[in-house]
Design a protein around this motif. Structure first.
Motif, PDB file in Angstrom:
ATOM      1  N   ILE A  34      39.016  37.662   5.990  1.00 45.82           N
ATOM      2  CA  ILE A  34      39.973  37.393   4.910  1.00 45.82           C
ATOM      3  C   ILE A  34      39.729  38.261   3.687  1.00 45.82           C
ATOM      4  N   GLY A  35      38.524  38.400   3.241  1.00 43.19           N
ATOM      5  CA  GLY A  35      38.254  39.174   2.032  1.00 43.19           C
ATOM      6  C   GLY A  35      37.852  38.277   0.873  1.00 43.19           C
ATOM      7  N   PRO A  36      37.920  38.768  -0.371  1.00 39.49           N
ATOM      8  CA  PRO A  36      38.784  39.845  -0.872  1.00 39.49           C
ATOM      9  C   PRO A  36      38.263  41.266  -0.694  1.00 39.49           C
ATOM     10  N   ASN A  37      37.028  41.449  -0.310  1.00 46.67           N
ATOM     11  CA  ASN A  37      36.496  42.800  -0.180  1.00 46.67           C
ATOM     12  C   ASN A  37      36.972  43.441   1.119  1.00 46.67           C
ATOM     13  N   SER A  38      36.635  44.713   1.297  1.00 40.71           N
ATOM     14  CA  SER A  38      36.995  45.416   2.521  1.00 40.71           C
ATOM     15  C   SER A  38      36.453  44.663   3.732  1.00 40.71           C
ATOM     16  N   LEU A  39      37.305  44.453   4.732  1.00 44.68           N
ATOM     17  CA  LEU A  39      36.914  43.640   5.872  1.00 44.68           C
ATOM     18  C   LEU A  39      36.044  44.430   6.844  1.00 44.68           C
ATOM     19  N   PRO A  40      34.881  43.909   7.205  1.00 45.33           N
ATOM     20  CA  PRO A  40      34.037  44.593   8.187  1.00 45.33           C
ATOM     21  C   PRO A  40      34.619  44.535   9.595  1.00 45.33           C
ATOM     22  N   ALA A  41      35.474  43.546   9.856  1.00 43.63           N
ATOM     23  CA  ALA A  41      36.062  43.406  11.191  1.00 43.63           C
ATOM     24  C   ALA A  41      37.504  42.921  11.063  1.00 43.63           C
ATOM     25  N   PRO A  42      38.443  43.831  10.737  1.00 44.32           N
ATOM     26  CA  PRO A  42      39.845  43.430  10.605  1.00 44.32           C
ATOM     27  C   PRO A  42      40.341  42.803  11.912  1.00 44.32           C
ATOM     28  N   PRO A  43      41.004  41.650  11.862  1.00 40.10           N
ATOM     29  CA  PRO A  43      41.371  40.930  13.085  1.00 40.10           C
ATOM     30  C   PRO A  43      42.752  41.287  13.643  1.00 40.10           C
ATOM     31  N   TRP A  44      43.202  42.545  13.408  1.00 36.99           N
ATOM     32  CA  TRP A  44      44.536  42.953  13.867  1.00 36.99           C
ATOM     33  C   TRP A  44      44.444  44.139  14.825  1.00 36.99           C
ATOM     34  N   GLU A  45      45.193  44.081  15.890  1.00 34.31           N
ATOM     35  CA  GLU A  45      45.181  45.132  16.907  1.00 34.31           C
ATOM     36  C   GLU A  45      45.525  46.497  16.340  1.00 34.31           C
ATOM     37  N   SER A  46      46.566  46.581  15.526  1.00 35.17           N
ATOM     38  CA  SER A  46      47.066  47.878  15.054  1.00 35.17           C
ATOM     39  C   SER A  46      46.007  48.656  14.275  1.00 35.17           C
ATOM     40  N   ALA A  61      34.714  43.473  18.499  1.00 34.27           N
ATOM     41  CA  ALA A  61      33.426  42.805  18.683  1.00 34.27           C
ATOM     42  C   ALA A  61      32.285  43.661  18.138  1.00 34.27           C
ATOM     43  N   GLU A  62      32.382  44.974  18.345  1.00 33.11           N
ATOM     44  CA  GLU A  62      31.336  45.872  17.856  1.00 33.11           C
ATOM     45  C   GLU A  62      31.278  45.871  16.337  1.00 33.11           C
ATOM     46  N   ASP A  63      32.447  45.873  15.687  1.00 28.23           N
ATOM     47  CA  ASP A  63      32.480  45.833  14.222  1.00 28.23           C
ATOM     48  C   ASP A  63      31.798  44.567  13.698  1.00 28.23           C
ATOM     49  N   ILE A  64      32.027  43.455  14.388  1.00 34.72           N
ATOM     50  CA  ILE A  64      31.410  42.207  13.949  1.00 34.72           C
ATOM     51  C   ILE A  64      29.889  42.268  14.126  1.00 34.72           C
ATOM     52  N   GLN A  65      29.451  42.860  15.230  1.00 32.99           N
ATOM     53  CA  GLN A  65      28.006  42.981  15.456  1.00 32.99           C
ATOM     54  C   GLN A  65      27.343  43.819  14.359  1.00 32.99           C
ATOM     55  N   LYS A  66      28.072  44.813  13.839  1.00 35.32           N
ATOM     56  CA  LYS A  66      27.529  45.692  12.806  1.00 35.32           C
ATOM     57  C   LYS A  66      27.550  45.062  11.413  1.00 35.32           C
ATOM     58  N   SER A  67      28.266  43.974  11.262  1.00 32.41           N
ATOM     59  CA  SER A  67      28.401  43.362   9.942  1.00 32.41           C
ATOM     60  C   SER A  67      27.097  42.697   9.513  1.00 32.41           C
ATOM     61  N   LYS A  68      27.063  42.252   8.270  1.00 34.03           N
ATOM     62  CA  LYS A  68      25.847  41.664   7.709  1.00 34.03           C
ATOM     63  C   LYS A  68      25.636  40.225   8.161  1.00 34.03           C
ATOM     64  N   MET A 112      30.433  34.908  19.243  1.00 38.92           N
ATOM     65  CA  MET A 112      31.740  34.450  19.733  1.00 38.92           C
ATOM     66  C   MET A 112      32.655  35.636  20.060  1.00 38.92           C
ATOM     67  N   ALA A 113      32.558  36.705  19.264  1.00 41.53           N
ATOM     68  CA  ALA A 113      33.355  37.901  19.554  1.00 41.53           C
ATOM     69  C   ALA A 113      32.892  38.548  20.852  1.00 41.53           C
ATOM     70  N   ASP A 114      31.579  38.576  21.050  1.00 39.28           N
ATOM     71  CA  ASP A 114      31.039  39.129  22.288  1.00 39.28           C
ATOM     72  C   ASP A 114      31.452  38.271  23.477  1.00 39.28           C
ATOM     73  N   LEU A 115      31.419  36.959  23.309  1.00 41.95           N
ATOM     74  CA  LEU A 115      31.865  36.053  24.370  1.00 41.95           C
ATOM     75  C   LEU A 115      33.338  36.285  24.694  1.00 41.95           C
ATOM     76  N   THR A 116      34.148  36.452  23.669  1.00 38.67           N
ATOM     77  CA  THR A 116      35.578  36.699  23.871  1.00 38.67           C
ATOM     78  C   THR A 116      35.806  37.972  24.672  1.00 38.67           C
TER      79      THR A 116
END
Length: 228
Positions: free
Chosen positions: A92-104, A192-199, A207-211
């Protein structure tokens, strides 16, 4: 034949359950009810059925769910607040998202929303008169909405099979396979990789890896269903 039909019925019900669970996990901020469902015995059985060929993968992901369940028992309010903060930070933010949840975002060099892929997702929805729950406040290719669509089609496939409407069943299964190949599987790995790299390393990275694993296995299952 009856045994095979019974096995397919169980498989289809399991798919519907897991896609609905993933939709609830990624479709909004965590709620106590969702976390209880995600960590209960039904979810354990559903994952075990899907991941039965990889015990290590099942053990790894179920341990995460077990930890969340224990935390909910000890201090549910603090646990939910912690996971809500994680969800906000990631999606959601407000900062830059480490894992944007949109395909495009993952299919364009510019990493922007509302591209051709978004319109293609919308066309897939329209074929089934599917209107995302957050429409028009959320882009159609949000991971929660795409999971919602897969859950919807999984339920349809289950209903058609139980009614022995095999032609309709095959159509829905083929459309699910196409949606996986043309949309979700194209970006779920990067997401999933972006989420793994996040803080954050609490609930959503595993959960992203499971998905990612569920989607890959489900694509194989759909091939097997079409081959029967």
């Amino acid at each position: 034949m009856n045994q095979q039909n019974d096995a397919i019925t169980i498989l289809l019900a399991n798919r519907s359950y897991l896609y609905r669970l993933l939709q609830r996990i990624f479709g909004g901020e965590p709620q106590a009810e969702i976390l209880r469902v995600a960590t209960d015995s039904h979810t354990q059985e559903a994952l075990q059925l899907l991941l039965q060929d990889d015990e290590h993968l099942f053990d790894k992901h179920f341990e995460v769910l077990s930890e969340v369940a224990r935390a909910m028992e000890i201090d549910p309010e603090q646990t939910i607040d912690k996971l809500r903060s994680e969800y906000t930070y990631l999606f959601i933010g407000p900062n830059s998202l480490p894992a944007p949840p949109w395909e495009s975002v993952y299919l364009t060099k510019e990493r922007v929303l509302f591209q051709e892929s978004t319109l293609n997702v919308r066309r897939a929805y329209l074929k089934y008169n599917f209107l995302p729950s957050n429409y028009p406040h959320e882009a159609d290719d949000h991971i929660g909405l795409e999971m919602d669509f897969m859950a919807h089609l999984s339920q349809l496939a289950q209903e058609h099979f139980e009614k022995r409407s095999i032609k309709d069943f095959i159509t829905v299964v083929e459309d699910q396979k196409a949606f996986l190949q043309e949309h979700l599987l194209l970006w779920i790995g990067d997401f999933a990789e972006d989420i793994q790299k996040s803080k954050t390393h609490n609930f959503y990275p595993p959960m992203a890896d499971l998905t990612k694993q569920v989607l890959k296995i489900d694509a194989q299952l759909l091939d097997e269903l079409l081959g029967l």
